[in-house]
Structures are given as structure tokens and as C-alpha cells.
Design a protein around this motif. Structure first.
Motif, PDB file in Angstrom:
ATOM      1  N   LEU A  32       0.832  -1.211   0.000  1.00 46.90           N
ATOM      2  CA  LEU A  32       0.000   0.000   0.000  1.00 46.90           C
ATOM      3  C   LEU A  32       0.865   1.258   0.000  1.00 46.90           C
ATOM      4  CD1 LEU A  32      -2.858  -0.971   2.500  1.00 46.90           C
ATOM      5  CD2 LEU A  32      -3.073  -0.570   0.040  1.00 46.90           C
ATOM      6  N   VAL A  33       1.894   1.246   0.836  1.00 51.01           N
ATOM      7  CA  VAL A  33       2.764   2.416   0.917  1.00 51.01           C
ATOM      8  C   VAL A  33       3.530   2.609  -0.395  1.00 51.01           C
ATOM      9  CG1 VAL A  33       4.748   3.418   2.088  1.00 51.01           C
ATOM     10  CG2 VAL A  33       2.970   2.293   3.425  1.00 51.01           C
ATOM     11  N   ALA A  34       4.055   1.503  -0.928  1.00 54.21           N
ATOM     12  CA  ALA A  34       4.830   1.602  -2.165  1.00 54.21           C
ATOM     13  C   ALA A  34       3.980   2.072  -3.327  1.00 54.21           C
ATOM     14  CB  ALA A  34       5.459   0.247  -2.490  1.00 54.21           C
ATOM     15  N   ARG A 137      15.709  -0.788  -3.897  1.00 56.05           N
ATOM     16  CA  ARG A 137      14.467  -0.224  -4.431  1.00 56.05           C
ATOM     17  C   ARG A 137      13.987   0.967  -3.601  1.00 56.05           C
ATOM     18  NH1 ARG A 137      17.060  -4.021  -6.970  1.00 56.05           N
ATOM     19  NH2 ARG A 137      15.865  -5.768  -7.806  1.00 56.05           N
ATOM     20  N   ARG A 138      14.189   0.895  -2.292  1.00 58.14           N
ATOM     21  CA  ARG A 138      13.762   1.989  -1.413  1.00 58.14           C
ATOM     22  C   ARG A 138      14.479   3.287  -1.754  1.00 58.14           C
ATOM     23  NH1 ARG A 138      15.835   1.110   3.366  1.00 58.14           N
ATOM     24  NH2 ARG A 138      14.521   2.596   4.470  1.00 58.14           N
ATOM     25  N   ASN A 179       8.206   5.279 -11.095  1.00 59.45           N
ATOM     26  CA  ASN A 179       7.684   4.251 -11.990  1.00 59.45           C
ATOM     27  C   ASN A 179       8.701   3.153 -12.260  1.00 59.45           C
ATOM     28  OD1 ASN A 179       5.548   5.999 -12.066  1.00 59.45           O
ATOM     29  ND2 ASN A 179       5.356   6.003 -14.288  1.00 59.45           N
ATOM     30  N   GLN A 180       9.965   3.459 -12.104  1.00 61.42           N
ATOM     31  CA  GLN A 180      10.998   2.445 -12.297  1.00 61.42           C
ATOM     32  C   GLN A 180      11.087   1.518 -11.089  1.00 61.42           C
ATOM     33  OE1 GLN A 180      14.176   1.788 -10.933  1.00 61.42           O
ATOM     34  NE2 GLN A 180      14.999   0.515 -12.571  1.00 61.42           N
ATOM     35  N   ALA A 181      10.977   2.073  -9.887  1.00 59.75           N
ATOM     36  CA  ALA A 181      11.237   1.294  -8.679  1.00 59.75           C
ATOM     37  C   ALA A 181       9.999   0.650  -8.069  1.00 59.75           C
ATOM     38  CB  ALA A 181      11.915   2.188  -7.630  1.00 59.75           C
ATOM     39  N   VAL A 182       8.853   1.342  -8.108  1.00 52.44           N
ATOM     40  CA  VAL A 182       7.672   0.845  -7.393  1.00 52.44           C
ATOM     41  C   VAL A 182       7.165  -0.485  -7.947  1.00 52.44           C
ATOM     42  CG1 VAL A 182       5.254   1.312  -6.847  1.00 52.44           C
ATOM     43  CG2 VAL A 182       6.975   3.091  -6.517  1.00 52.44           C
ATOM     44  N   PRO A 183       6.958  -0.643  -9.277  1.00 52.04           N
ATOM     45  CA  PRO A 183       6.504  -1.954  -9.754  1.00 52.04           C
ATOM     46  C   PRO A 183       7.474  -3.086  -9.413  1.00 52.04           C
ATOM     47  CG  PRO A 183       6.143  -0.293 -11.449  1.00 52.04           C
ATOM     48  CD  PRO A 183       6.980   0.348 -10.379  1.00 52.04           C
TER      49      PRO A 183
END
Length: 536
Positions: A32-34, A137-138, A179-183
């Protein structure tokens, strides 16, 4: 199982049946946060009016009125106060009755304002790849949130065009990183059997962001002369949540193992899965990380033959997502609502209806994607979109010419098929255009692959947005047939070339291509294949 040789896929054998774990609150909260990154993307699409403002002349005849001007979602680029302060030439042309409606917004400065986000996002997502890989990723999520936060502040407080453009560019950088990291983050923390649904939290947040922005735009248009500042400034709220959430989120175990933090990766994986029996899944990550750490140039490596299927998907999936024609369908909605008697509130009602339909259809996709699979949703959605576009094109071609009036009855029919089109897009190419590329790459090229996906998406969004008015003028109602042709191509593409990824562990995804009737002919022979043959 730690033994066995590791081929170029980075995984020695399939261990999916040994995976254990359950859906934990830890996973749900992290996803949810991501996914707030998706809300930022959607909010900026809606609040800034990224799509070109569309003005049609002589297409609608209502009583004595033959000229009707409309903008889908509006956005700050259609607000007089915004145009008067930063784009005075556009404002003056907009007020001139003799000025062609197609040319009122033809201004290089305004074009730079809208397109700068796409171009900044395209460049920054490629720069985000080494950060996502080397620092986690964070780190990219936090960088994206900070950039978006600063950009929103600059836009809201802008006193000149350079300041406005600087803010816009920073928004693009934030979107590129997010958009690069969240998915990737969502795909890696989600358990295998629910990865599709949890990954779609990104698309759901995007649609909610668009819907929220449309409602904000409608409200702030009444707050003159500073309403546009509030619209742009409110983007800081989800950006702040994304920044804080990225800081507090756990790093993905895949990233931790890749960076040599195996023990910490195990602890995080145990929390995510709610069990200490994570040996099989952890070993897949360890095997994948061994090859990943030997790859020094992911973008160069991704061009090699063994990664050809994933590269094709990283290019084609986001390209096809834009070529569905979703923008052209939505652009027509306000004019149809106008003919149905909604008057000046046509833009609001069309935005509210199509936005709500998009959100609800994404929820349908979340519920079904891990039961029916990706291919079933993409193929069924494609067929429904083709039918809807063909029907809308025929009705507009026969009943909505330059000297014809579209009756209320036909307007109702067209609006119904527009909603059915949006439903089909919302459960198929909308979310799956992001989900599939984020889950198919091996660890060594995963961040690079996602960067290519985002870059292609932004590139084609930019191309369609810039070319839409010209295409509309040339094709008129035929523009729907143009996009229906592309949907036909992409549906055939999925049927023949996309294997089903439902239920396949993310670190074993590369084994899938070896079993596919076409891709197994393209891929080179590997040590893994030799070992499997010798064990028979």
C-alpha cells in the motif's frame, strides 16, 4: 538445494512447489505504501492536463450553437489565470473568436511545459536503474518522492516560466524514479500466488490519482485567481507520503541478497511470508544473485540473445498499452455528455464517470488476475476494446458528421460503449502493461528492464499526445479504427508470444521461456538445458 550448476538464468531448478508462506499484514502495508508512487503519477496526469487540450469546431450543433469548445479533465493548462500569467500569447488567442479552435493552444512554451515531464521522466528512469540496483528499491522510491515534492513546491510557487519548467522537470524526474522502482518493489515483496493482484496496486493508485485530480481541478477552477496554484501544490501531499513511506519500508529480500546481505534478506523474507521455512525461495534469490553480481553492464547484457524475450516484452507491452487508444476515447467523452444535456458540467461528469469506471475495472483485475491469469485478461480485454472502438467509429461516422447532430439516443449508446471500452482497458492493458514487464526479468537485468519499460511508456505517451490533434484532423471518426487495428495486433501478439506468468516465482520466470513454443527456438542452449537432459 544449493548444489547444481547455474545456467544463464541464474536458477538451477524449479523450486516453486517448495515455497511456503502466507499473506501477512507486513506485505499488505508495504504494498500500500509503495503504491503511493502510482497515485503521484496519476495525480500529475490529471492535475496538469498532460494530454493536449482538444477543441472541436462544428462537430456539435445544439440549438443555435454550432461551435463548442471543450477540454478533457481541464487541468491547469486550461485555466485562464494560469495561461494569462505564464502563456499570455495562448491566453490572447483563446479569447479571439476568429482564431481556429485547433490552433488556440499552439504555443511552443506551453508545449515545452507539457512535454518536459515526459522527456525528464524518460531520461531519469534510465539513470534510476543503477541506483535501484546498487542501493536498493527503497533508495529510488525516496529519490522519486523528494524530487516530486520539490517539483510540486516550485510549480505551486512559480513566479516565472523558468521556475515553472524547473518544477515540471523535477516532477518528471520523480515519476521516472517512482515508476521504475515501485513496480519492481511490488513484484519482489508479493508472494507468488498473489503477485499479480498486489502489483496492480500501482495501477489502482494511478487511477485513483487521476480521479482525485479531476475533482480537485473542478473545485479549484472556482478559486480565482490562485486555484491553479492549489491544484499543483496539492501534489506535494502524496509525494510526502511516498518519501516517508520509502524511508520506512523494508527493502526487498531480492535486493538485499543481491547486495550481499543474505542474513538480513532472510529476516525480511521471513517477516514477509510469516514463516521461517523460506529456504527454497531464498535459495532461488541466492542463485539469481550469483549471476547478477557477475554482470557489470546490465543494459549491455539485456541485449544478449538469452534475454531477447524479456526485452521484446519490455518494449512491446508499454507501447501497446498507449496504442490501445485510451486517450482518444476519453477525449471524446465531454462532447458526448454535452449533447446529452449536461451543459457546462460535461467535463466534470465525463471525468467522474470514466474515472470511476477505470477504478472499478482495476479492482476487477486485481480480483481475477491471479485466478484467470494474465493472458485471459489481456485477450478478453483486447477483443472487447476492438468491438467497442468499431461500434463508436461507425456511429460517429454515420451520425456525427460536420453537418449532422448526434441525437441523445445515439449519445447514450456511444457513452455506454466508451464505458465498456474503459472497463476492458482497466482490467487488461491498463494494469498488466506495468505488471508483466516488472515480473519477467531475471535479477541481473531487472532494474534495467524496468527502466526500458518506463522509458518506452513515456516515449509513446509523448508521441501520441503530440500527434493526437493532427491525427484527429486527418482521421476524424476513423481514429477509433486506427487504434482498433493496433489492439488487434497486440491481442494476436499476446495469444502467440506471451506465456502465462501466473503462479510462476519471480526468480524462476526465465525458465518459462524455455518451454514456450516460439521463444525456445530463439534462446541459445544453456548448461541448465544440458543438465536437465542428462538427468532424464
Amino acid at each position: 538445494m544449493a548444489g547444481g550448476s547455474i545456467g544463464p538464468t541464474g536458477v538451477a531448478k524449479e523450486r516453486a512447489e517448495q515455497y511456503q508462506g502466507k499473506v501477512t499484514s507486513y506485505v499488505i502495508i508495504a504494498c500500500l505504501v509503495a503504491a503511493i508512487g502510482g497515485a503521484i503519477f496519476g495525480y500529475d496526469i490529471g492535475v496538469s492536463g498532460l494530454e493536449s487540450n482538444i477543441n472541436l469546431k462544428g462537430y456539435v450543433k445544439m440549438g443555435s450553437r454550432k461551435d463548442f469548445e471543450f477540454c478533457f479533465t481541464g487541468g491547469v493548462t486550461s485555466m485562464d489565470e494560469f495561461l494569462e500569467e505564464f502563456f499570455k500569447t495562448v491566453y490572447d488567442k483563446k479569447k479571439q473568436a476568429h482564431e481556429s479552435n485547433y490552433c488556440k493552444y499552439d504555443d511552443q512554451g506551453l508545449a515545452a511545459f507539457t512535454s518536459s515531464l515526459y522527456l525528464a521522466g524518460l531520461v531519469s528512469t534510465l539513470a534510476a536503474s543503477p541506483i535501484t540496483r546498487n542501493y536498493g528499491r527503497r533508495a529510488s522510491i525516496v529519490c522519486g518522492g523528494i524530487s516530486f515534492l520539490v517539483g510540486a513546491g516550485l510549480n505551486a510557487g512559480a513566479v516565472n516560466l523558468p521556475m515553472l519548467l524547473a518544477g515540471r522537470i523535477l516532477l518528471g524526474v520523480g515519476i521516472g524514479f517512482g515508476n521504475q522502482a515501485v513496480p519492481l518493489y511490488l513484484s519482489e515483496v508479493a508472494p507468488t500466488h498473489l503477485r499479480g493482484g498486489l502489483n496492480m496496486m500501482f495501477q489502482l493508485a494511478t487511477t485513483l490519482g487521476i480521479f482525485t485530480a479531476n475533482m480537485v481541478n473542478y473545485g479549484t477552477q472556482q478559486l480565482k485567481p490562485w486555484g491553479w496554484r492549489l491544484s499543483l501544490g496539492l501534489a506535494a501531499f502524496p509525494a510526502l507520503l511516498m518519501t516517508l513511506g520509502g524511508y520506512l519500508l523494508p527493502e526487498t529480500p531480492n535486493s538485499l541478497v543481491e547486495r550481499g546481505l543474505k542474513d538480513k534478506g532472510r529476516r525480511v523474507l521471513e517477516k514477509l511470508r510469516g514463516t521461517q521455512n523460506v529456504d527454497a525461495e531464498l535459495q532461488d534469490m541466492v542463485d539469481a544473485s550469483e549471476l547478477a553480481n557477475s554482470i557489470k553492464h546490465p543494459f549491455r547484457n539485456i541485449l544478449q540473445k538469452q534475454h531477447r524475450p524479456q526485452l521484446v516484452m519490455a518494449i512491446c507491452m508499454p507501447m501497446f498499452q498507449i496504442l490501445t487508444g485510451i486517450n482518444s476515447i476519453l477525449f471524446y467523452a465531454p462532447v458526448l455528455f454535452q449533447t446529452m444535456g449536461f451543459g457546462g458540467n460535461a467535463s466534470l461528469y465525463s471525468s467522474a464517470l470514466t474515472g470511476a469506471v477505470l477504478v472499478l475495472s482495476t479492482l476487477i483485475s486485481i480480483a481475477l488476475v491471479d485466478k484467470l491469469g494474465r493472458r485471459a485478461l489481456l485477450i478478453s480485454g483486447g477483443i472487447q476494446m476492438i468491438i467497442c472502438q468499431a461500434i463508436v467509429s461507425v456511429i460517429l461516422g454515420l451520425k456525427f458528421g460536420e453537418n449532422q447532430e448526434l441525437s441523445k439516443g445515439y449519445s447514450v449508446v456511444v457513452v455506454i460503449f466508451i464505458c465498456l471500452f474503459v472497463v476492458a482497458f482497466g482490467w487488461s492493458w491498463g494494469p498488466l502493461g506495468w505488471t508483466i514487464p516488472s515480473e519477467i526479468f531475471p535479477l541481473e537485468t531487472r532494474s534495467a528492464g524496468q527502466s526500458i519499460t518506463v522509458a518506452v511508456n513515456l516515449l509513446f505517451t509523448f508521441i501520441i499526445a503530440q500527434a493526437f490533434l493532427t491525427m484527429l484532423c486527418a482521421f476524424k471518426f476513423g481514429i477509433f479504427l486506427f487504434f482498433a487495428g493496433w489492439v488487434t495486433v497486440m491481442t494476436i501478439f499476446v495469444y502467440f508470444l506471451l506465456p502465462e506468468t501466473k503462479g510462476v516465482p519471480i526468480e524462476e520466470m526465465t525458465l518459462l521461456w524455455k518451454k514456450h513454443w516460439f521463444w525456445k527456438k530463439v534462446l541459445p542452449a544453456t548448461n541448465l538445458e544440458s543438465n536437465n537432459n542428462s538427468s532424464l
